[in-house]
Design a protein around this motif. Structure first.
Motif, mmCIF file in Angstrom:
data_model
loop_
_atom_site.group_PDB
_atom_site.id
_atom_site.type_symbol
_atom_site.label_atom_id
_atom_site.label_comp_id
_atom_site.label_asym_id
_atom_site.label_seq_id
_atom_site.Cartn_x
_atom_site.Cartn_y
_atom_site.Cartn_z
ATOM 1 N N VAL A 237 0.837 -1.210 0.000
ATOM 2 C CA VAL A 237 0.000 0.000 0.000
ATOM 3 C C VAL A 237 0.869 1.256 0.000
ATOM 4 C CG1 VAL A 237 -1.703 1.305 1.347
ATOM 5 C CG2 VAL A 237 -1.968 -1.167 1.054
ATOM 6 N N ALA A 238 2.033 1.176 0.635
ATOM 7 C CA ALA A 238 2.948 2.320 0.606
ATOM 8 C C ALA A 238 3.427 2.593 -0.821
ATOM 9 C CB ALA A 238 4.128 2.076 1.530
ATOM 10 N N ALA B 241 8.268 19.318 4.440
ATOM 11 C CA ALA B 241 8.241 17.853 4.454
ATOM 12 C C ALA B 241 9.647 17.285 4.373
ATOM 13 C CB ALA B 241 7.379 17.338 3.301
ATOM 14 N N ALA B 242 10.502 17.928 3.579
ATOM 15 C CA ALA B 242 11.884 17.454 3.447
ATOM 16 C C ALA B 242 12.643 17.601 4.765
ATOM 17 C CB ALA B 242 12.595 18.222 2.340
ATOM 18 N N VAL B 243 12.410 18.704 5.459
ATOM 19 C CA VAL B 243 13.040 18.882 6.776
ATOM 20 C C VAL B 243 12.587 17.781 7.727
ATOM 21 C CG1 VAL B 243 13.111 20.367 8.819
ATOM 22 C CG2 VAL B 243 13.393 21.370 6.541
ATOM 23 N N SER B 244 11.287 17.524 7.731
ATOM 24 C CA SER B 244 10.765 16.478 8.608
ATOM 25 C C SER B 244 11.334 15.118 8.254
ATOM 26 C CB SER B 244 9.228 16.452 8.515
ATOM 27 O OG SER B 244 8.696 15.491 9.388
ATOM 28 N N THR C 210 9.814 9.523 14.508
ATOM 29 C CA THR C 210 8.730 10.171 13.763
ATOM 30 C C THR C 210 8.107 11.294 14.563
ATOM 31 O OG1 THR C 210 8.262 8.104 12.583
ATOM 32 C CG2 THR C 210 6.520 9.769 12.637
ATOM 33 N N SER C 211 7.815 11.031 15.821
ATOM 34 C CA SER C 211 7.122 12.022 16.649
ATOM 35 C C SER C 211 7.987 13.262 16.875
ATOM 36 C CB SER C 211 6.730 11.387 17.980
ATOM 37 O OG SER C 211 5.683 12.093 18.600
ATOM 38 N N LEU C 212 9.258 13.059 17.169
ATOM 39 C CA LEU C 212 10.152 14.201 17.384
ATOM 40 C C LEU C 212 10.305 15.029 16.114
ATOM 41 C CD1 LEU C 212 12.963 12.533 19.536
ATOM 42 C CD2 LEU C 212 11.211 14.152 20.317
ATOM 43 N N ALA C 213 10.444 14.361 14.977
ATOM 44 C CA ALA C 213 10.608 15.081 13.717
ATOM 45 C C ALA C 213 9.358 15.861 13.357
ATOM 46 C CB ALA C 213 10.957 14.092 12.600
ATOM 47 N N TYR C 214 8.196 15.272 13.558
ATOM 48 C CA TYR C 214 6.936 15.975 13.271
ATOM 49 C C TYR C 214 6.818 17.242 14.114
ATOM 50 C CZ TYR C 214 4.863 12.066 10.627
ATOM 51 O OH TYR C 214 4.564 11.102 9.697
ATOM 52 N N THR C 215 7.135 17.133 15.384
ATOM 53 C CA THR C 215 6.988 18.275 16.285
ATOM 54 C C THR C 215 7.909 19.419 15.878
ATOM 55 O OG1 THR C 215 6.396 16.783 18.105
ATOM 56 C CG2 THR C 215 7.107 19.002 18.683
ATOM 57 N N ASN D 117 8.062 10.884 4.263
ATOM 58 C CA ASN D 117 8.125 11.353 5.642
ATOM 59 C C ASN D 117 7.254 10.491 6.553
ATOM 60 O OD1 ASN D 117 8.676 13.101 7.839
ATOM 61 N ND2 ASN D 117 6.880 14.324 7.373
ATOM 62 N N TYR D 118 6.084 10.071 6.032
ATOM 63 C CA TYR D 118 5.161 9.259 6.817
ATOM 64 C C TYR D 118 5.560 7.777 6.860
ATOM 65 C CZ TYR D 118 2.086 13.294 5.933
ATOM 66 O OH TYR D 118 1.550 14.552 5.821
ATOM 67 N N ARG D 119 6.244 7.293 5.806
ATOM 68 C CA ARG D 119 6.445 5.845 5.659
ATOM 69 C C ARG D 119 7.905 5.395 5.673
ATOM 70 N NH1 ARG D 119 2.224 6.109 7.231
ATOM 71 N NH2 ARG D 119 0.230 5.588 6.256
ATOM 72 N N ALA D 120 8.844 6.320 5.718
ATOM 73 C CA ALA D 120 10.251 5.919 5.646
ATOM 74 C C ALA D 120 10.620 4.976 6.780
ATOM 75 C CB ALA D 120 11.146 7.159 5.677
ATOM 76 N N THR D 121 10.123 5.219 7.966
ATOM 77 C CA THR D 121 10.482 4.369 9.105
ATOM 78 C C THR D 121 9.941 2.951 8.933
ATOM 79 O OG1 THR D 121 8.565 5.307 10.270
ATOM 80 C CG2 THR D 121 10.733 6.210 10.799
ATOM 81 N N LEU D 122 8.832 2.796 8.210
ATOM 82 C CA LEU D 122 8.287 1.460 7.981
ATOM 83 C C LEU D 122 9.258 0.625 7.146
ATOM 84 C CD1 LEU D 122 5.859 -0.483 8.232
ATOM 85 C CD2 LEU D 122 4.957 0.524 6.135
ATOM 86 N N PHE D 123 9.797 1.212 6.077
ATOM 87 C CA PHE D 123 10.761 0.499 5.247
ATOM 88 C C PHE D 123 12.073 0.274 6.003
ATOM 89 C CE2 PHE D 123 7.866 2.092 2.015
ATOM 90 C CZ PHE D 123 7.790 1.014 1.139
#
Length: 419
Positions: free
Chosen positions: A46-47, A354-357, A381-386, A222-228
């Motif tokens: 799905v990604a 988005a690139a910064v995140s 993910t959480s730290l980068a989003y904030t 940004n949303y899915r990189a950690t999944l891979f």
């Protein structure tokens, strides 16, 4: 017909998304019960589909901007964009087929399914630009509900209530969504009168379309990189558990998406001051609503996830707790992105955030994932989003020239944003 009020439009969007979530959770239940490895393969597939859709999402957003910001007659441009969607989907099938031939592992070996469906999958986000620009929430949400409904029906039909494996899940996914894509395109074309295609606007605005696609692709990564990264580091099964935490946490964005989509028409209005204040109003509603909902979502997940999906998914709860603060804060991003894309016509500004995140996520995750697995991915993910949403708000306030009190709804100095 005038667009609905922000509150009414948000209510329509939220209702539709709640139905979509119920259908999505039913699909999640059927897939995840087959084990974390099957769930992980499905999440990665799905990604890939999401990346395909985001790369060409600028087609629909170009149509929405031309309708809402410039007031063009949509029929000729719609036909040109639908033709472009079919052509680009066909071109995208080539690298997908190549990847399927070269990589003999789940789910990569099945990317040929995505290749065959690619032209039709692009039709929904392209045609939906018509209703997004017009502010017609009912028509906009109909295909969003129909797609998971079709997938769920096919899942049950193909397997007689029991999943036969990853392949059955993926076939149901691509066939259901492709059928909805074709029907959506036909409905949109019929509503605009089957006009002759007008390609001049597309030729003149191809950079806008390309930048939006790249912007949204960066956002998706940004949303899915950690999944891979997690799948490569610790395996498909833990990635499957983590994908459940991500899917549950992102339910918070149902609230922010409902508000932003209903405000999209007004954010794109030519009046710069109106657009800026509408954006800030949406940001306030989005962040406050998601912050309030986050603890309730965690409590519900704690009670239901292990019972519904099995003990193998107990490990999703800690990553979920770590994800929720960042997910809630990042709810502001959708409205800010709508402002830069639809009003300012500068989607590259959203791409920069988005690139910064993404860069922050990968930098932190490179250290945290090998040490803490799924919890490390969630923390990164959480730290980068904030951090990135704080930067985005600072950028927006400087760009518009509005005082920080406006973020709180206090118009201490009503300065007109730049044009």
């Amino acid at each position: 017909m005038p667009p609905p009020s922000l509150a009414r439009g948000a209510a329509v969007n939220l209702a539709a998304r709640l139905v979509t979530v119920a259908l999505g959770l039913a699909i999640l239940f059927l897939v995840a019960r087959r084990g974390p490895a099957v769930q992980g393969a499905f999440a990665l597939f799905v990604a890939f589909e999401s990346l395909l859709l985001t790369l060409f999402s600028g087609l629909g957003l170009l149509l929405a901007r031309q309708v809402s910001h410039h007031g063009v007659r949509p029929g000729p441009l719609l036909m040109a964009l639908l033709g472009a969607a079919l052509a680009l989907g066909t071109a995208a099938a080539v690298p997908l087929l190549g990847a399927a031939a070269l990589i003999d592992a789940e789910p990569y070996r099945h990317l040929g399914l995505l290749a065959m469906a690619a032209p039709f999958l692009l039709l929904v986000p392209t045609a939906s630009g018509l209703w997004l620009g017009q502010g017609r929430m009912g028509a906009l949400n109909a295909p969003l509900v129909a797609a998971p409904l079709a997938v769920l029906a096919l899942l049950l039909w193909f397997t007689d209530g029991e999943l036969a494996g990853v392949l059955a899940v993926l076939v149901a996914w691509v066939v259901g969504k492709s059928l909805v894509g074709v029907v959506t395109a036909l409905v949109a074309a019929r509503q605009t009168g089957w006009a002759d295609a007008e390609r001049d606007t597309l030729r003149a605005q191809w950079r806008f379309v390309a930048v939006i696609g790249l912007t949204n692709a960066v956002s998706l990564l940004n949303y899915r990189a950690t999944l891979f990264l997690l799948e490569r580091t610790v395996g498909l099964a833990e990635a499957g558990v983590y994908s459940v935490a991500v899917q549950v946490a992102e339910l918070l964005w149902l609230l922010s998406s409902a508000v932003t989509v209903s405000a999209y028409h007004r954010i794109g209005a030519p009046d710069a001051l109106q657009a800026a204040h509408t954006t800030l109003r949406a940001v306030r509603i989005n962040v406050l609503a998601t912050l309030a909902a986050a603890p309730l979502l965690y409590l519900a997940a704690s009670a239901l996830l292990p019972r519904a999906l099995g003990d193998a998914y107990d490990g999703a709860l800690l990553p979920l707790a770590l994800l929720l603060p960042g997910i809630a804060g990042y709810a502001a991003a959708s409205s800010l992105s709508a402002y830069y894309t639809n009003h300012r016509g500068r989607p590259q500004w959203s791409a920069a955030i988005a690139a910064v995140s993404l860069a922050l996520t990968l930098a932190i995750a490179a250290w945290s994932v090998p040490r803490f697995g799924a919890a490390g991915a969630a923390l990164a993910t959480s730290l980068a989003y904030t951090a990135s949403i704080a930067l985005a708000l600072t950028w927006f306030m400087r760009d518009t020239g509005l005082p920080w009190t406006s973020l709180l709804g206090i118009d201490a100095a009503r300065q007109s944003p730049p044009t």
